[in-house]
Design an enzyme around this catalytic site. Sequence first.
Site, PDB file in Angstrom:
ATOM      1  N   GLU A 102      -6.192  -7.691  -1.187  1.00 25.01           N
ATOM      2  CA  GLU A 102      -6.829  -7.726   0.133  1.00 25.01           C
ATOM      3  C   GLU A 102      -8.309  -7.434  -0.060  1.00 25.01           C
ATOM      4  OE1 GLU A 102      -5.153  -5.286   3.180  1.00 25.01           O
ATOM      5  OE2 GLU A 102      -3.103  -5.997   2.825  1.00 25.01           O
ATOM      6  N   GLU A 108       0.833  -1.208   0.000  1.00 25.21           N
ATOM      7  CA  GLU A 108       0.000   0.000   0.000  1.00 25.21           C
ATOM      8  C   GLU A 108       0.869   1.261   0.000  1.00 25.21           C
ATOM      9  OE1 GLU A 108      -4.138  -1.535   2.013  1.00 25.21           O
ATOM     10  OE2 GLU A 108      -2.668  -0.620   3.358  1.00 25.21           O
TER      11      GLU A 108
END
Length: 587
Positions: free
Chosen positions: A239, A161
């Site tokens: 995710e 991320e």
Amino acid sequence: MQDHNQAFTIGDQFYLHDKQFKIISGAIHYYRVVPEYWQDRLEKLKALGCNTVETYVPWNMHEPREGEYHFAGMYDIRAFIQTAGKLGLYVILRPSPYICAEWEFGGLPFWLLRDGDMKLRFSYQPYLDKIDRYYERLFAEFRDMQIADGGPIILMQVENEYGGYANDKAYLHALAELMTKHGANVPLVTSDGPWHDLLDNGSIQEAALPTINCGSNIKEHFARLKRFHGQDRPLMVMEFWIGWFDAWGDGKHHTRDADSAAQELADILEEGSVNIYMFHGGTNFGFTSGANYYEKLAPDTTSYDYDALLTESGDITPKYQAFQQVIARYTELPEVKLSTDIRKKAYGEVEVKEKVSLFSVENRLAQPVESPYPLTMEALNQPFGYVLYKMNLGKNRLIEDFRLIQCTDRAHVYVNGNHLFTKDDLEMEGKETFELTEPENELSILVENMGRVNYSVKMNSQHKGIKGGVIVNGAFQSGWSQYSLSLDNLDKLDFSKPFRSGTPAFYRFELEIEETGDTFLDFTGWGKGVAFVNGFNLGRFWEIGPQTRLYVPAPLLKQGMNEVILFETEGKAGESIAFMDTSGLGN
């Protein structure tokens, strides 16, 4: 990006041995589950219909102090990968230096902050040098377990991320090059949220396949990912958030209904591949839970249940069954016989056997470090836990201006062993006034690290303890003694020493059992602290909830006598604890 010499490749789709392959993966973090239960959790993953397991790799657990490596027990990553492979599961590894994961410091080791110029997650050469050295040791654990060598590893992730943190593409390329240097020969991926500039910031398309992290609006986000690819590429949610984590003080345990989550899963599998986050959340044992920081500090609970498909203790949920029905549309469900006998036990109430105040045993738990100014945990080379600061405040007089400067995260202030006040986070630098009444006065400050922030802009300022100093009547105070309390040496406690109510203290219990089973330690009536079973740190407890019980896996117990110790910091203690057969989370 495609390399036909590999057994797993990326073209317009994922290919396994030249055949299209849809990744149906679930996240299990090996370091959040006792090793004795790895096989059980992986068998349940396979029975769901998944063909792959994904795990982060926490740098701070594998190199807790610089140059000191741990790859045994709960941190035996090689054994976890081998267990998955034996069950016929493929593996996605996310060995980023940073993992987030609601984990202490996002998986970064505390000792990085000992460099006063450290710039985390940037192409700062001393940082990259430390990653280089770490990767050399880490990749030795699984370099030969990639699919081209007959192992189960099919993908690895670069950073994590990153687009939500910065846009230093040179850093991302450097990490990818380091991974390749140390033996990665499977395709690489990145993962970012599909909002704002995150994909642009965090992707290096020529070196790694961009994937997305999200929990809803899949069709919309996949459409954006397609446009971002600009060509036919596999679509993947790295995710797929099917629940959420809890922070201490949240009004209730976070849950998500099974039907909406299952529908989003169907939307993902219609177009692409998935990694379910979390399939099984597990537990933040010890001092491993992280924290978030926006308007204020929000430390995460010990339970990482996440409202996942399996509960914290591994039970199958209705959400699991709903997901299984969706997955069955895309693959034949295997018959899996569960091989681990897991039972839950309610052992009932156990009364306090012995107790002793911290102030009676501080010198047994730590040798004081003397300095003219307060030292941070990092300066003391201490990763987690508490620091007790002590100094002589001198004669009796009015203290009109007492302040803690750059102190994190929670501080209990005492004079001559008497509690004056407790400060949290934003309250630290507020002025306090009090009277010193004795001819000589000793100041004691117990500072707790409640978990280094694991996400966002606060990460470069995660020094714990007292960094600035202590103001008394307008001036910084000198002459400090510091006691590092990592609480990894409780065998040194002496319960024959004095106990004083209202002070931080240790409480010892004995739990005698005939048969071991999973159980839950109910801490109703107790304030805040940490709990230990047979020397193993179960994690933090706090009366503010939403977690009200700590999970105790059966492998931590033994037939016969078990020792339980609570360290309680608020001076709020009951006469007993209880062991129940349910979590109290409401799953």
